[in-house]
Design a protein around this motif. Sequence first.
Motif, PDB file in Angstrom:
ATOM      1  N   ARG A  56      -2.463  -2.449  -7.260  1.00 50.10           N
ATOM      2  CA  ARG A  56      -3.394  -2.979  -8.260  1.00 50.10           C
ATOM      3  C   ARG A  56      -2.974  -4.361  -8.772  1.00 50.10           C
ATOM      4  O   ARG A  56      -3.800  -5.269  -8.895  1.00 50.10           O
ATOM      5  CB  ARG A  56      -3.492  -1.979  -9.429  1.00 50.10           C
ATOM      6  CG  ARG A  56      -4.260  -2.481 -10.648  1.00 50.10           C
ATOM      7  CD  ARG A  56      -5.715  -2.834 -10.372  1.00 50.10           C
ATOM      8  NE  ARG A  56      -6.502  -1.658 -10.014  1.00 50.10           N
ATOM      9  CZ  ARG A  56      -7.774  -1.717  -9.625  1.00 50.10           C
ATOM     10  NH1 ARG A  56      -8.397  -2.890  -9.532  1.00 50.10           N
ATOM     11  NH2 ARG A  56      -8.429  -0.616  -9.296  1.00 50.10           N
TER      12      ARG A  56
ATOM     13  N   HIS B  23       0.857  -1.185   0.000  1.00 41.79           N
ATOM     14  CA  HIS B  23       0.000   0.000   0.000  1.00 41.79           C
ATOM     15  C   HIS B  23       0.893   1.234   0.000  1.00 41.79           C
ATOM     16  O   HIS B  23       2.063   1.156   0.388  1.00 41.79           O
ATOM     17  CB  HIS B  23      -0.894  -0.004   1.241  1.00 41.79           C
ATOM     18  CG  HIS B  23      -0.111   0.056   2.526  1.00 41.79           C
ATOM     19  ND1 HIS B  23       0.502  -1.041   3.078  1.00 41.79           N
ATOM     20  CD2 HIS B  23       0.194   1.099   3.339  1.00 41.79           C
ATOM     21  CE1 HIS B  23       1.127  -0.686   4.185  1.00 41.79           C
ATOM     22  NE2 HIS B  23       0.955   0.601   4.363  1.00 41.79           N
TER      23      HIS B  23
ATOM     24  N   GLU C 296      -3.654   3.794  -1.111  1.00 40.66           N
ATOM     25  CA  GLU C 296      -4.004   2.983  -2.276  1.00 40.66           C
ATOM     26  C   GLU C 296      -3.346   1.616  -2.163  1.00 40.66           C
ATOM     27  O   GLU C 296      -2.146   1.520  -1.877  1.00 40.66           O
ATOM     28  CB  GLU C 296      -3.533   3.687  -3.547  1.00 40.66           C
ATOM     29  CG  GLU C 296      -3.931   2.981  -4.829  1.00 40.66           C
ATOM     30  CD  GLU C 296      -3.477   3.781  -6.042  1.00 40.66           C
ATOM     31  OE1 GLU C 296      -4.287   4.560  -6.570  1.00 40.66           O
ATOM     32  OE2 GLU C 296      -2.302   3.634  -6.432  1.00 40.66           O
TER      33      GLU C 296
ATOM     34  N   ARG D  57     -11.188   1.556  -7.348  1.00 35.48           N
ATOM     35  CA  ARG D  57     -10.112   2.525  -7.110  1.00 35.48           C
ATOM     36  C   ARG D  57      -9.043   2.007  -6.153  1.00 35.48           C
ATOM     37  O   ARG D  57      -7.938   2.543  -6.108  1.00 35.48           O
ATOM     38  CB  ARG D  57     -10.713   3.819  -6.547  1.00 35.48           C
ATOM     39  CG  ARG D  57     -11.683   4.501  -7.512  1.00 35.48           C
ATOM     40  CD  ARG D  57     -10.987   5.378  -8.493  1.00 35.48           C
ATOM     41  NE  ARG D  57     -10.464   6.568  -7.820  1.00 35.48           N
ATOM     42  CZ  ARG D  57      -9.583   7.396  -8.389  1.00 35.48           C
ATOM     43  NH1 ARG D  57      -9.136   7.141  -9.605  1.00 35.48           N
ATOM     44  NH2 ARG D  57      -9.158   8.452  -7.728  1.00 35.48           N
TER      45      ARG D  57
ATOM     46  N   ARG E  24      -8.767   2.516  -3.135  1.00 34.46           N
ATOM     47  CA  ARG E  24      -8.318   3.621  -2.283  1.00 34.46           C
ATOM     48  C   ARG E  24      -9.204   3.739  -1.047  1.00 34.46           C
ATOM     49  O   ARG E  24     -10.419   3.553  -1.138  1.00 34.46           O
ATOM     50  CB  ARG E  24      -8.330   4.940  -3.053  1.00 34.46           C
ATOM     51  CG  ARG E  24      -7.249   4.989  -4.102  1.00 34.46           C
ATOM     52  CD  ARG E  24      -7.210   6.322  -4.781  1.00 34.46           C
ATOM     53  NE  ARG E  24      -6.055   6.404  -5.675  1.00 34.46           N
ATOM     54  CZ  ARG E  24      -5.662   7.509  -6.291  1.00 34.46           C
ATOM     55  NH1 ARG E  24      -6.348   8.636  -6.112  1.00 34.46           N
ATOM     56  NH2 ARG E  24      -4.612   7.508  -7.071  1.00 34.46           N
TER      57      ARG E  24
ATOM     58  N   THR F 192       0.627   5.797   0.432  1.00 36.12           N
ATOM     59  CA  THR F 192      -0.171   7.001   0.636  1.00 36.12           C
ATOM     60  C   THR F 192      -0.085   7.841  -0.630  1.00 36.12           C
ATOM     61  O   THR F 192       1.010   8.181  -1.081  1.00 36.12           O
ATOM     62  CB  THR F 192       0.354   7.788   1.843  1.00 36.12           C
ATOM     63  OG1 THR F 192       0.229   6.956   3.004  1.00 36.12           O
ATOM     64  CG2 THR F 192      -0.431   9.061   2.059  1.00 36.12           C
ATOM     65  N   VAL F 193      -1.251   8.158  -1.206  1.00 38.61           N
ATOM     66  CA  VAL F 193      -1.250   8.915  -2.460  1.00 38.61           C
ATOM     67  C   VAL F 193      -1.728  10.348  -2.263  1.00 38.61           C
ATOM     68  O   VAL F 193      -1.666  11.147  -3.196  1.00 38.61           O
ATOM     69  CB  VAL F 193      -2.106   8.209  -3.542  1.00 38.61           C
ATOM     70  CG1 VAL F 193      -1.483   6.877  -3.926  1.00 38.61           C
ATOM     71  CG2 VAL F 193      -3.551   8.023  -3.078  1.00 38.61           C
TER      72      VAL F 193
ATOM     73  N   PHE G 221      -4.572  -1.836   4.151  1.00 44.08           N
ATOM     74  CA  PHE G 221      -4.396  -0.392   3.997  1.00 44.08           C
ATOM     75  C   PHE G 221      -3.548   0.211   5.109  1.00 44.08           C
ATOM     76  O   PHE G 221      -2.981   1.278   4.940  1.00 44.08           O
ATOM     77  CB  PHE G 221      -5.765   0.293   3.940  1.00 44.08           C
ATOM     78  CG  PHE G 221      -6.490   0.055   2.646  1.00 44.08           C
ATOM     79  CD1 PHE G 221      -6.045   0.639   1.477  1.00 44.08           C
ATOM     80  CD2 PHE G 221      -7.612  -0.754   2.588  1.00 44.08           C
ATOM     81  CE1 PHE G 221      -6.709   0.428   0.268  1.00 44.08           C
ATOM     82  CE2 PHE G 221      -8.285  -0.978   1.400  1.00 44.08           C
ATOM     83  CZ  PHE G 221      -7.830  -0.391   0.233  1.00 44.08           C
TER      84      PHE G 221
ATOM     85  N   VAL H  26      -5.081   9.521   1.910  1.00 41.92           N
ATOM     86  CA  VAL H  26      -5.689   8.528   1.019  1.00 41.92           C
ATOM     87  C   VAL H  26      -4.645   7.440   0.774  1.00 41.92           C
ATOM     88  O   VAL H  26      -3.513   7.745   0.378  1.00 41.92           O
ATOM     89  CB  VAL H  26      -6.137   9.145  -0.322  1.00 41.92           C
ATOM     90  CG1 VAL H  26      -6.736   8.061  -1.236  1.00 41.92           C
ATOM     91  CG2 VAL H  26      -7.134  10.273  -0.097  1.00 41.92           C
TER      92      VAL H  26
ATOM     93  N   ASP I 142     -14.214   5.358   1.594  1.00 39.16           N
ATOM     94  CA  ASP I 142     -13.506   5.599   0.332  1.00 39.16           C
ATOM     95  C   ASP I 142     -13.043   7.054   0.254  1.00 39.16           C
ATOM     96  O   ASP I 142     -13.252   7.849   1.180  1.00 39.16           O
ATOM     97  CB  ASP I 142     -14.362   5.160  -0.864  1.00 39.16           C
ATOM     98  CG  ASP I 142     -15.548   6.086  -1.128  1.00 39.16           C
ATOM     99  OD1 ASP I 142     -15.630   7.179  -0.522  1.00 39.16           O
ATOM    100  OD2 ASP I 142     -16.410   5.700  -1.942  1.00 39.16           O
ATOM    101  N   GLU I 143     -12.429   7.398  -0.869  1.00 34.33           N
ATOM    102  CA  GLU I 143     -11.842   8.741  -0.961  1.00 34.33           C
ATOM    103  C   GLU I 143     -12.892   9.832  -1.085  1.00 34.33           C
ATOM    104  O   GLU I 143     -12.572  11.020  -0.959  1.00 34.33           O
ATOM    105  CB  GLU I 143     -10.837   8.804  -2.109  1.00 34.33           C
ATOM    106  CG  GLU I 143     -11.423   8.479  -3.441  1.00 34.33           C
ATOM    107  CD  GLU I 143     -10.347   8.253  -4.494  1.00 34.33           C
ATOM    108  OE1 GLU I 143      -9.317   8.939  -4.462  1.00 34.33           O
ATOM    109  OE2 GLU I 143     -10.554   7.388  -5.354  1.00 34.33           O
TER     110      GLU I 143
ATOM    111  N   THR J 110      -9.674   6.033   2.852  1.00 31.17           N
ATOM    112  CA  THR J 110      -9.236   7.051   3.818  1.00 31.17           C
ATOM    113  C   THR J 110      -9.307   6.495   5.247  1.00 31.17           C
ATOM    114  O   THR J 110      -8.794   7.112   6.171  1.00 31.17           O
ATOM    115  CB  THR J 110     -10.091   8.330   3.737  1.00 31.17           C
ATOM    116  OG1 THR J 110     -11.464   7.986   3.970  1.00 31.17           O
ATOM    117  CG2 THR J 110      -9.959   8.986   2.378  1.00 31.17           C
TER     118      THR J 110
END
Lengths: 247, 44
Positions: free
Chosen positions: A98, A84, A95, A181, A183, A86-87, A210, A93, A140-141, A185
């Motif tokens: 993938r 994971h 991520e 996504r 993603r 942090t974006v 996460f 947030v 989610d974001e 929070t």
Amino acid sequence: MRSQSAGTAVIARFAQVRADLAVRYGAQSQAVTFLLYEELVSMRRLLADDSRCAVVARRVGELGPAIQSRFDTAGVLGAERVLHRTVATGPTVIEFDRDHFERAYRARLGASGRRAVAVTDRAAALRVLRLGASYLYVVDEEGVLLVWPEPRDVADLTFGWAPGGPRPADRVVHPMLVPERLRATAAGELVVVGSPRCVFVVANLKSGHFRPGSECAAQVRSAAMRALRIDDPAGIDVFTLPQATAA
Amino acid sequence: MTETAAAELHRVDAIVESLLAVDATEYGTQALSMTQATFSDTQG
């Protein structure tokens, strides 16, 4: 008066079991932490029944800091791999990777035949969530509270992933709640306690995928307040975990 | 004793049973004795 003595009886019973667990597993053991968590759920349920019960309100006030202190001082097991990142910040947030999701979890999500449910109001939430049961959630974001509509007991969530424990191939993991996504929070487990008239939330940030930091507590608190129409932030307990201490 | 309190006392008994069930597993005693928290899922 009746609820005061009833509350005292429940508190005493928890204390008795806690003492037994401390002898058997250690005063700082996860068994004791688990029991404190369950006691908080019980106290919230009693408080929903009678919000003026002073002995129960006082015990709620003791349990929150006691549980958080145990998480803070004992630490957590480290991740096998870091998947994971942090974006964004303000709010944070996170991520999930993938490639790993597609390889490890896409088929599992399809086989489950389910999707996470967005909780948008209290009535809808209570149609999906069983009061007192534990659920995996992700915020989610966009700040939407998503829950996986499958109740779990806290013992399974607390001990099911311990070293040496079972690793069922169909087990749901947090990225499966946000497959588009990947993603979040905030992510962890939550229990909704009370009645349609008065609800409380006991939540944590125990997502192993996460790994949300303590700053993410604000996100789950505000998402739960919005989704469940809870006016007082004190009605939501959120427990955070420190950074991993060992791999 | 209120109805809710009675239900909570029954729940404590159920909690004790669930802990005994965990303890009866191969990994249970170690998991219950750990001081470090575990996550509700792990990467796999």
